[in-house]
Write an enzyme that holds these catalytic residues in place. Sequence first.
Site, PDB file in Angstrom:
ATOM      1  N   GLU A   1      28.157  36.475  17.004  1.00  0.00           N
ATOM      2  CA  GLU A   1      27.984  35.347  16.082  1.00  0.00           C
ATOM      3  C   GLU A   1      26.567  35.369  15.542  1.00  0.00           C
ATOM      4  OE1 GLU A   1      29.193  31.431  17.411  1.00  0.00           O
ATOM      5  OE2 GLU A   1      27.527  30.491  16.328  1.00  0.00           O
TER       6      GLU A   1
ATOM      7  N   GLU B   1      21.099  26.707  10.988  1.00  0.00           N
ATOM      8  CA  GLU B   1      21.678  25.505  11.577  1.00  0.00           C
ATOM      9  C   GLU B   1      20.635  24.393  11.532  1.00  0.00           C
ATOM     10  OE1 GLU B   1      24.687  26.369  15.058  1.00  0.00           O
ATOM     11  OE2 GLU B   1      22.842  27.495  15.403  1.00  0.00           O
TER      12      GLU B   1
END
Length: 567
Positions: free
Chosen positions: A160, A165
């Site tokens: 990932e 974020e």
Amino acid sequence: MKNTTTIKILLSFFLFCQFGFAQVDVVYSDLVWSDEFNTNGAVNSTNWFHQTQLPPSGSWFNSEVQHYTNQLTNSFVNSGMLNIVAKKEPYTDQGITKQYTSARLNSKFAFKYGRVDVRAKLPIDAGTWPAIWMLGKNINEPGGYFSSSFGTTDWPACGETDIMEHGIFPSQNINYVQSTLHTPSSFGNSMNNGGIVASDLANNYHVYSINWSPFEMSFLLDGVVYYTYNPSVKNASTWPFDKEQFLLLNVALGGVAGTVPSNYTQSSMLIDYVRVYQNTLVDTQAPTNFTASIGAITSTSVELLLNATDNSGTIGYNVAYGSSFNGMAGTSGIQKSVIITGLTPNTYYNFTVTANDLSGNPAANNPIVIGATTLPNSTLICSGTSTLAQQGSFTTGYNYEFQTNGTDVKITYGLLDTDKVGVVAYLWKQSPFSETPMTNVSGNIFTRTITGQTIGATINYGVKFAFAGGLSVTNYYSYVVGSSCSMGVTTFPELNQISFPNPVSNFIDITSNVILDNVEIYNLLGNLVLKSETNTNTIDVTNLSSGIYLITFYSGNERVVKKVIIQ
């Protein structure tokens, strides 16, 4: 999206050429996939898939509280912008009712290696978690676009890549964004991450980028690298990033992003464009003029000098020795210095070096095998490897070496951590304290020679490594000039016994067995934000923003650094 789209792409490319290309190992320049969000209404179904199927638990991961939907109110294009809207509204799907909705888009395009640019404006409301990220195309995740055809691998073995974020870092500045890699070697609260404070996320657009090569991943904000992931050992555990990945865009609610306030109504992530670049030229020409030779040698390191030419402009070098294997990129026709560190003194090493272009074409004279013997660790040279820190922390650690030449002492430190970029080094003298810039030798190896030393005298030095997003300081090491190799860590038990509540709100109440001359507080960028030379037992921090700081205590010629969280 706009009549000026072509001009904007060219301008963006030019700016990246000026500021971004010099920072990354491989330059990708051919636009292979994009969405400029030109057409108002529903999201382009040729490019994007709405992932709405709940995991078997009935809720999305990380205790999120939203349903992801394909409703036009949760994702739509308007005035050249993709809107991903998280809303407070009861919604029933798959037999489960939730009080919030949002959207999670999978790209129908997957790729291996290249650069991604996403220009976006983020919601910063409490409880929101906007993300721009990638997953391996092979992820076994029912409901994902690629899963039914390619889902052979569970998370995190699929890899990932979190390009950006926001909202899940409560101790950080409200404008802090972070990039993180999740692999079998480190996942969940992964140690492989780097962050940066942007300017006014709620009102300003920023370009979030990743440059992904076979050798490393670099993350950029507005064309400037702030974190690079380049594990020294690349295998299925540390580097599942040798397979195709696809893009995801979403805004989650609650869970690790914190409780959603009762008065929350809705918020949006606005995306101007998504662009993927690769190099599409079919390359059949192999590298030529490949050479490899030995450069500088110390007791713990050997420098390899590599060179080759290729029509693509980029050379991939691989160096194998013993059970270790290193890969890195170089520029065609420019000598590449590779420092192999952590070696044993007075030991012979064979290095097997190959050169290939990024299409895999090998140099005709592959491999070149060269050897070198590290210098002996004599009484006039002291060296070692450590992870000890008096400020910040080290993951892999660092090498240190002290060498006497006449009445001069050459001090060399090499940072082994591969997760830090933009590294500079400063030599710290313990007593009286001073800080002096060091000279970069190559890579993350730095040196400084101090002159006019007294043979037999003991000196104490450490090094501050400053890098994008923070700093780490080695422990002090003592060295007897010219006569012995007595290496030791200098510690101050009295200062280390200083205590104070942590975290704190308005005041830091300090308990100390020694008299403190002054106290200094630094932010994580290394900037002095507060200093007190009078009342050193109660420090007023009401004017400091919430976050993590470094607090330095001074007593006589001694100093110690600790971390403090201000709420």
